[in-house]
Design an enzyme around this catalytic site. Structure first.
Site, PDB file in Angstrom:
ATOM      1  N   HIS A 222       0.865  -1.184   0.000  1.00 42.73           N
ATOM      2  CA  HIS A 222       0.000   0.000   0.000  1.00 42.73           C
ATOM      3  C   HIS A 222       0.901   1.233   0.000  1.00 42.73           C
ATOM      4  O   HIS A 222       1.569   1.536   0.987  1.00 42.73           O
ATOM      5  CB  HIS A 222      -0.913   0.012   1.217  1.00 42.73           C
ATOM      6  CG  HIS A 222      -1.723   1.268   1.317  1.00 42.73           C
ATOM      7  ND1 HIS A 222      -2.569   1.678   0.316  1.00 42.73           N
ATOM      8  CD2 HIS A 222      -1.804   2.218   2.285  1.00 42.73           C
ATOM      9  CE1 HIS A 222      -3.140   2.821   0.664  1.00 42.73           C
ATOM     10  NE2 HIS A 222      -2.688   3.169   1.856  1.00 42.73           N
TER      11      HIS A 222
ATOM     12  N   ASP B  96       1.078   5.096  -0.298  1.00 46.69           N
ATOM     13  CA  ASP B  96       0.387   6.383  -0.243  1.00 46.69           C
ATOM     14  C   ASP B  96       1.040   7.377  -1.193  1.00 46.69           C
ATOM     15  O   ASP B  96       2.257   7.582  -1.159  1.00 46.69           O
ATOM     16  CB  ASP B  96       0.454   6.951   1.179  1.00 46.69           C
ATOM     17  CG  ASP B  96      -0.364   6.135   2.167  1.00 46.69           C
ATOM     18  OD1 ASP B  96      -1.556   5.948   1.921  1.00 46.69           O
ATOM     19  OD2 ASP B  96       0.213   5.686   3.175  1.00 46.69           O
TER      20      ASP B  96
ATOM     21  N   ASP C 162      -7.599   1.512   2.587  1.00 47.09           N
ATOM     22  CA  ASP C 162      -7.153   2.424   3.634  1.00 47.09           C
ATOM     23  C   ASP C 162      -8.042   3.633   3.873  1.00 47.09           C
ATOM     24  O   ASP C 162      -7.943   4.253   4.921  1.00 47.09           O
ATOM     25  CB  ASP C 162      -5.725   2.903   3.319  1.00 47.09           C
ATOM     26  CG  ASP C 162      -5.037   3.511   4.535  1.00 47.09           C
ATOM     27  OD1 ASP C 162      -5.417   3.163   5.674  1.00 47.09           O
ATOM     28  OD2 ASP C 162      -4.119   4.330   4.362  1.00 47.09           O
TER      29      ASP C 162
ATOM     30  N   HIS D 166      -6.272   9.586  -0.419  1.00 48.46           N
ATOM     31  CA  HIS D 166      -6.953   9.616   0.879  1.00 48.46           C
ATOM     32  C   HIS D 166      -6.124  10.251   1.991  1.00 48.46           C
ATOM     33  O   HIS D 166      -6.593  10.324   3.127  1.00 48.46           O
ATOM     34  CB  HIS D 166      -7.399   8.202   1.282  1.00 48.46           C
ATOM     35  CG  HIS D 166      -6.287   7.211   1.411  1.00 48.46           C
ATOM     36  ND1 HIS D 166      -5.861   6.441   0.363  1.00 48.46           N
ATOM     37  CD2 HIS D 166      -5.511   6.873   2.450  1.00 48.46           C
ATOM     38  CE1 HIS D 166      -4.877   5.665   0.762  1.00 48.46           C
ATOM     39  NE2 HIS D 166      -4.643   5.907   2.029  1.00 48.46           N
TER      40      HIS D 166
END
Length: 991
Positions: free
Chosen positions: A51, A53, A175, A418
């Site tokens: 994951h 970001d 997430d 996000h």
């Protein structure tokens, strides 16, 4: 070690050698290549992933390159390098990747042989792109226009480089902090078969695990029937590995140590533990398939470490099948797991509401980020407005400069992350997001210039057009480029397909004569800039006046207005103003009346056409004190960038007194209400206006008392709302909310305020039988109805404690050496519930897609300017229905265009505008040429709709999600039919 134990280990090793997993030869990509396991065993789908970001604690550049590892050890380029090497070593391994904004960077740096290898991984199903957006977007603060764009940006890259095998079929929102029904609906319309996410409210998750409803069919649209359905699953471990099985270098869990000659040999224990975890997880799910994610934030920087241990784990776990174990474990992907569930052929529970608000503990409601970084939230929305208008101008001027516009498209794609528009990033990263948008706008401004250079001149003999420019600080009544100029022009581009009437405000030092496109003098008035505006930190202009005039703009076109200073002897319009201080004040136009008492209190709003009114009491600004906890446990949860946790449920007024200045002019009537030196509002009615406009200014929020403050505007009314209120999802469909209630579980009320906050992306309303008060917002904000008859909207936050959810710093924004000042707008609508839809739909569209204003300096007299340049132009000659919106108009290449049109009313909202509607697509292209061919695409624009085949699901009430391309999706010539809330996407080629 006892002899019996040792013998058992030797037997296990021998059995393992004989039972090692055979390498499955690839059958290509897609569902048919999936390993569906053993129907008689518990099949564990292992999903390796990272994951990544797109900005959070570090900027997107720092994350990609692995810079500033003192902040966080993470480098995406090394993750992708490492994963490709690991996949090459063992064709049985699988990996999924999501954030195309990172993959695009990496791909552009690869040699041809590596690109060929990666394409083979994709074609073999060993590397799979999941979700496929430029980022993993937030779901609370994002507008549907930008969600679609960022997914389309990633989908286009994947289609162009990997073909059908690169087309994502599964959403992977692991997430984001709560999940929107509209997000699921959009993914369904993109052709996705399913969605998995990691975060669900702690009570919701416990209930679902107990009742085995972790997986469901989400009926994500109240308007689109099965076209908005999406199979959805809640992942068992967030998105991390099962407890004690993290094999990444940053974890402290034990690796698989499988040499029995070493004292730390741990295969027996690891296998037993894993099998027990698999059985425990299966308790909450209903089939003999379960999914286990192996990954986390920026994991697989050393992919060999993770895969080597997973290879061993699977080998030894599967070896236990000879001893009676029913656990069958293998590499898989979310799409293969979903396909396995689909092949089980069972009925599934369904869901019709959303997953907001999200709470991780009884005092940890993640509802603060609905408002966090309010200025960035507005800048993102403003940037989208410019992006869409620039695409249109590029297309109608036939510039074919899509590559230039990509700079802003890419910046907008990153901004949807996000931890971007959500406001949950470090301050330095927020600055980086804003800088990227600013850089993109600067490039877009150049495209706008080139477009007007073609559209404005009447012929090739016209003199070169003087550069057009945007006034980026017009929201604080500052445009330094025109200060003191004798002549300039103002051009407004209307990006909607309907004519627009708008009052324009231009900050000026003196009075001007304004000529409209026909050469007629436009009525205008000089109006004072309010004291709160003049005092905003960072405002450098000495201009204290603004000129106001009414502009009537053509649909999908522009008008140019010519400004020339008035001679000194001409009397200024400012003398006609009526200004009063601290006296009763009435604002009134043809449609509305707004009353204030002499204390500056909003008393009532009356709709003169409907003969109804709403009374107000104590409307104004209030603040909640943010809880200053140490986050050691739930009871001490602090309010921060993510969390909204007020100390008390009753907010305090920002001031016990207020001052009122009432300014009455012909174009506009305004009540300027100053509460104190850091909060004010200007409530205005424009001539012929249908909305009450509230422009609010908040900041610098004082913290010299060491108290963090969360600022709201409250609209307290006499409406009997009976605990009900209504909020939109990402600017589209509206959901009913009930205070202290959740539709899908028995909700425990702990936080009376934050537990009743929801995202307000564009509107919130309360109503009774006869009246409805709707509040439209110009950005995403959080809010709710905490008391009957009351709507509150949080507009700004300044806090002194971190909520310890990762960002590592308090939400304490500053500018010019003091707290950040934020300003914005609300539109208030008072209508009967039966007729309010037209106003809130049109009003919200105007707030997010308003005309783009550019200026140009000129030394030409008007007679010469008007002879040389076109001053009005429209792409349309036909009047298009009011309930149609042009969502996307983009030039793809010579004579090729991408068009999205939508019906932006819901079913049963309006007797007239909620009906299906048809129109001729050719009407939009009349200025460009005749349509030669039209291909309808999925919403993500990466697949012809006729080729879409989605999996079928059956719900518990025996409804089927079979989605066939219906007759209404076919084209009759160039005539398009739209049903409520339907978006249709076309690739159009002209002759």
């Amino acid at each position: 070690m006892q002899i019996s134990t040792y013998c058992g280990l030797i037997l296990l090793i021998v059995a393992s050698c004989c039972f090692s997993i055979p390498i499955k030869q690839s059958n290509g990509c897609g569902y048919e290549a999936c390993n569906l396991g053993d129907p008689n065993k518990l099949n564990v789908h292992i999903v390796p992933h990272s994951h990544d970001d797109v900005g959070w604690l570090k900027t997107v550049d720092q994350y990609y390159y692995g810079a500033r590892n003192d902040i966080q050890h993470a480098g995406v380029q090394y993750i992708l390098d490492s994963v490709m090497m690991a996949l090459d070593e063992n064709p049985d391994r699988r990996f999924i990747y999501v954030e195309i904004g990172f993959f695009w960077r990496w791909w552009n740096q690869q040699a041809d042989d590596m690109k060929a290898k990666v394409k083979q991984f994709v074609n073999d199903g060993r590397l799979e792109f999941i979700s496929g957006g430029w980022c993993m977007n937030d779901e609370a603060s994002t507008h549907y226009n930008s969600i679609i764009d960022q997914h389309s940006l990633g989908a286009e890259f994947l289609r162009d480089n990997f073909g059908e095998c690169g087309r994502p079929k599964i959403g992977w929102q692991i997430d984001p902090f709560g999940h929107s029904r509209e997000q699921a609906s959009l993914l369904a319309q993109m052709g996705f078969d399913g969605l998995f996410f990691g975060r669900a409210d702690y009570e919701d998750r416990a209930t679902r695990n107990r009742t085995r409803t972790m997986e469901m069919v989400w009926k994500a649209s109240a308007n689109l029937n099965d076209k908005g359905w999406l199979f959805t699953g809640v992942l068992p471990n967030g998105y991390g590995a099962p407890s004690s099985f993290c094999f990444d270098y940053r974890c402290s869990d034990s690796p698989i140590m499988d040499d029995p000659h070493f004292q730390d040999y741990n295969v027996d224990e690891r296998v037993r533990t894993f099998i027990q975890i698999a059985h425990d997880e299966a308790v909450g799910y209903t089939t003999n398939h379960i999914i286990m994610t192996f990954g986390g934030d920026f994991q697989y920087g050393n992919a060999n470490e993770g895969f080597k241990n997973l290879d061993k784990l699977m080998k030894y776990v599967n070896a236990q099948q000879t001893n009676g174990s029913n656990v069958n474990v293998f590499y898989s992907t979310p799409s293969c797991y979903l396909y396995a569930l689909n092949k089980v052929d069972r009925a599934w529970p369904s869901k019709t509401d959303d997953f907001f608000p999200y709470a991780s503990n009884p005092h940890g409601f993640w509802t603060g980020y609905f408002t966090s970084r309010a200025a960035l939230k507005r800048y993102e929305r403003h940037s989208n407005n410019i992006l869409q208008a620039t695409r249109q101008l590029n297309a109608f001027a036939d510039l074919n400069l899509r590559d230039s516009i990509f700079t802003l498209s890419e910046a907008m794609g990153v901004a949807q992350h996000h931890d971007a528009v959500s406001g949950t990033e470090k301050q330095v990263v927020a600055f980086d997001y804003a800088q990227r948008l600013s850089d993109g706008i600067a490039v877009a401004e150049n495209v706008v210039n080139q477009a007007y250079a073609k559209l404005l001149p009447k012929d090739s003999q016209s003199p070169p057009l003087v550069s057009q420019f945007l006034c980026q600080l017009s929201n604080i009544s500052q445009c330094l480029q025109i200060d003191g100029q004798d002549r300039f022009t103002l051009t407004l581009w209307n990006p909607t397909i309907h004519p627009v009437m708008q009052h324009v405000r231009v900050p000026v030092r003196t009075d001007y004569t304004i000529r409209d496109p026909t050469g007629q003098t436009v009525f205008s008035e000089l109006f004072p800039i309010s004291e709160p505006t003049l005092n905003i930190p960072g405002r450098t202009s000495i201009t204290q006046k603004q000129i106001i005039f009414k502009a009537s703009l053509p649909a999908l076109g522009f008008n140019t207005y010519y400004f020339e200073t008035k001679p000194d002897q001409v009397t200024s319009g400012e003398s006609k103003l009526k200004i009063t201080h601290n006296e009763e004040c009435v604002l009134k136009n043809q449609n509305l009346r707004v009353d204030f008492d002499d204390q500056g209190n909003l008393h009532q709003i009356i709709n003169l056409n409907q003969n109804i009114g709403v009374s107000f009491s104590n409307q104004g600004f209030y603040w909640y004190q943010g809880f200053a906890g140490n986050n050691s446990q739930s009871d001490f949860q602090a309010s921060g960038a993510y969390i909204f946790r007020p100390v008390a449920s009753i907010p305090q007024p920002v001031s016990q007194t207020r001052s009122l200045t009432c300014i009455i002019a012909e174009s506009v009537q305004t009540a300027v209400i100053v509460f104190n030196d850091w909060t004010s509002q200007e409530i205005s009615l424009y001539d012929e206006g249908e909305f009450v406009e509230v422009e609010w200014t908040v900041g610098p929020i004082p913290i010299d008392d060491n108290i963090g403050k969360e600022i709201i505007i409250r609209y307290n009314t006499d409406i009997d709302s009976q605990s009900k209120y209504y909020t939109d999802a990402n600017g589209r469909e509206v959901l009913e909310r009930t205070r202290d209630y959740r539709p899908t579980w028995n909700y425990t009320v702990v936080e009376n305020v934050s537990g009743n906050y929801y995202p307000i992306n564009s509107r919130i309303w309360i109503k009774d039988q006869n009246r409805q008060l709707t509040v439209l917002t110009d950005r995403s904000e959080g809010g709710g109805s905490i008391l009957d008859g009351s709507v509150e909207v949080m507009v700004h936050r300044r806090l002194l404690y971190d909520d310890r959810l990762g960002v590592g710093e308090p939400l304490n924004e500053v500018a010019y050496g003091e707290g950040l000042v934020v300003r914005g707008r609300h539109f208030l609508i008072v209508e009967p519930p039966t007729s309010s839809a037209r106003f809130h739909r049109i009003g919200s569209q105007r707030l997010y897609m308003h005309p783009i204003v550019t200026f140009s300096l000129t030394d030409q007299e008007y007679v010469n300017y008007s002879a040389a340049y076109r001053q009005t132009w429209s792409a349309l000659t036909d009047t298009l229905p009011l309930n149609i919106h042009l969502l996307t108009f983009e030039q793809l290449g010579q004579k090729e265009y991408l068009v999205r049109v939508e019906h932006y009313f819901e079913l049963f909202e309006d007797d007239t505008y909620s009906q299906p509607v048809s129109f001729d697509l050719q009407s939009i292209f009349k200025s460009l040429g005749a349509i030669n061919s039209t291909v309808e695409l999925t919403l993500g624009a990466n697949l012809p709709l006729a080729e879409l085949q989605r999996l079928e699901w059956l719900t518990g009430d025996k409804e089927s999600s079979r989605m066939a391309v219906s007759k209404e999706a076919s084209l009759e010539g160039t005539t398009i039919r739209l049903t409520p809330m339907q978006i249709r996407t076309f690739e159009v080629t002209l002759t």
